[in-house]
Design an enzyme around this catalytic site. Sequence first.
Site, PDB file in Angstrom:
ATOM      1  N   SER A 179      29.512 -24.286  -8.823  1.00  0.00           N
ATOM      2  CA  SER A 179      28.584 -25.142  -9.567  1.00  0.00           C
ATOM      3  C   SER A 179      28.874 -25.086 -11.066  1.00  0.00           C
ATOM      4  O   SER A 179      29.975 -25.433 -11.487  1.00  0.00           O
ATOM      5  CB  SER A 179      27.138 -24.731  -9.234  1.00  0.00           C
TER       6      SER A 179
ATOM      7  N   ASP B  69      25.322 -32.603 -32.653  1.00  0.00           N
ATOM      8  CA  ASP B  69      26.663 -32.149 -33.034  1.00  0.00           C
ATOM      9  C   ASP B  69      27.235 -31.122 -32.061  1.00  0.00           C
ATOM     10  O   ASP B  69      27.952 -30.206 -32.452  1.00  0.00           O
ATOM     11  CB  ASP B  69      26.650 -31.584 -34.461  1.00  0.00           C
TER      12      ASP B  69
ATOM     13  N   HIS C 279      25.307 -28.084  -1.606  1.00  0.00           N
ATOM     14  CA  HIS C 279      25.655 -27.397  -2.844  1.00  0.00           C
ATOM     15  C   HIS C 279      25.767 -25.884  -2.668  1.00  0.00           C
ATOM     16  O   HIS C 279      26.509 -25.235  -3.406  1.00  0.00           O
ATOM     17  CB  HIS C 279      24.624 -27.734  -3.926  1.00  0.00           C
TER      18      HIS C 279
END
Length: 449
Positions: free
Chosen positions: A163, A371, A424
């Site tokens: 993951s 940023d 998953h």
Amino acid sequence: MSAAEAQSASAVPGAHRQGGEHEFRGVRTVDHFFTVPLRPAEPDGEQIEVFAREYGSSGRSREQHEQLPWLLFFQGGPGFPGNRWTGLSGWAKAATEHFRVLMLDQRGTGLSTPVEAKSLASRGDAAAQAEYLSHFRQDSIVADAEAIRRALGVAQWSLFGQSFGGWCSLAYLSTAPEALREVLLTGGLAPLHGSPDRVYRATFRRIEARNREYFGWYPEDRATVNRIADHLRQVPEYLPRGDRLTVERFQMLGMYLGGNTRVDALHYLLEKAFITTPDGDRLSDWFLAQLPAYLDFAGNPLYATIHESIYAQGEASDWSAWRVLQENPQFSPDADEVLLTGEMIYPWLFEQDPSLQPLAEVAHILAGKTDWPRLFDREVLARNSVPVAAAVYADDVFVDHDLSLETAAAVRGTQTWVTPDFHHDGIADDGEAIFRRLLTMARDAAPES
């Protein structure tokens, strides 16, 4: 400078000390502690400690064990520590046949200068805390891994990323591919570009389909989920810690839908939701006691606070999952047919979860941060020569199949195994077989020396 900052700043950059060694039930462990810079661009600046535990089979002599190559495991998350193995089964069994396994507590987790609201308070105001947490993404984790590799004197090692661990592995491939022998990924092919919005648009589609599939298997749970939602709109119910259970928090139980075994566990949870009392039907204490495992972030505030930032590159996440949710009214807590959501993090969670309330302003600052540095170098990945083998789960509700294959195509030499057999949490289902298959794929793809 706070006392904690003064202590960490005095640590020797790059220092490595070995802790305890233990043997139990066929397992040999060695503890390792490393001193690394908080800000990788400032190697002589403030330092933090990062912990990793080495695992091997006690069936080998120490000399035989130390002759094996290293495998570094990147855990899923963000914000989860490495596994604490009590025996060698599953992928641990397969991996320790071939490697010295280094189980990393990623910075901020486990024994690696852990992050909690009470420890963050020593950093100063919300802006200072947000600046601190901005150094806990995959780029900083990879910088730690490189410092650890050098401290251990390892020329090259292999990676196994589950993951979010795949996010870390791709960042590693972008910055220091010469340090890597091979990379194995499970449910971990991160999108290399674009807004987090594209991730959530894809995963909302996946989780909606998974809801429909689940309610097809357990049609009685369709009525139960609606009943619980209607009950919560009218009757105050409280989790064991005393915070109120709302419909939107209840919907977060969709985390159960991300696994083959967990999906059935959700049914067993829901079938015992209500109990009859003198005041009418109420949610049972047993049911409410199970919910903090998925709905309470007291033990892992880092996961919630930096979750969307792992997708952000050069732009703000701006509460992406919350914004995309508005495009999907079928997930509204006021819907007639309530759907369960997935691992998405929403701004209201920092109001409703008492453990996250102290971090509300911090989370808003991070969500608005514009940023964020780039995490992946697409040009470097396009000419990659490190063997990469990735398990892509066809119906994964957390890491979209289509976006995964897009990334696989962009990382030169990536071998993919696309399978509908796992979700998953595949390595929890049959980690031994998955690990062996991926290792064989990577070794078969490796150029002859």
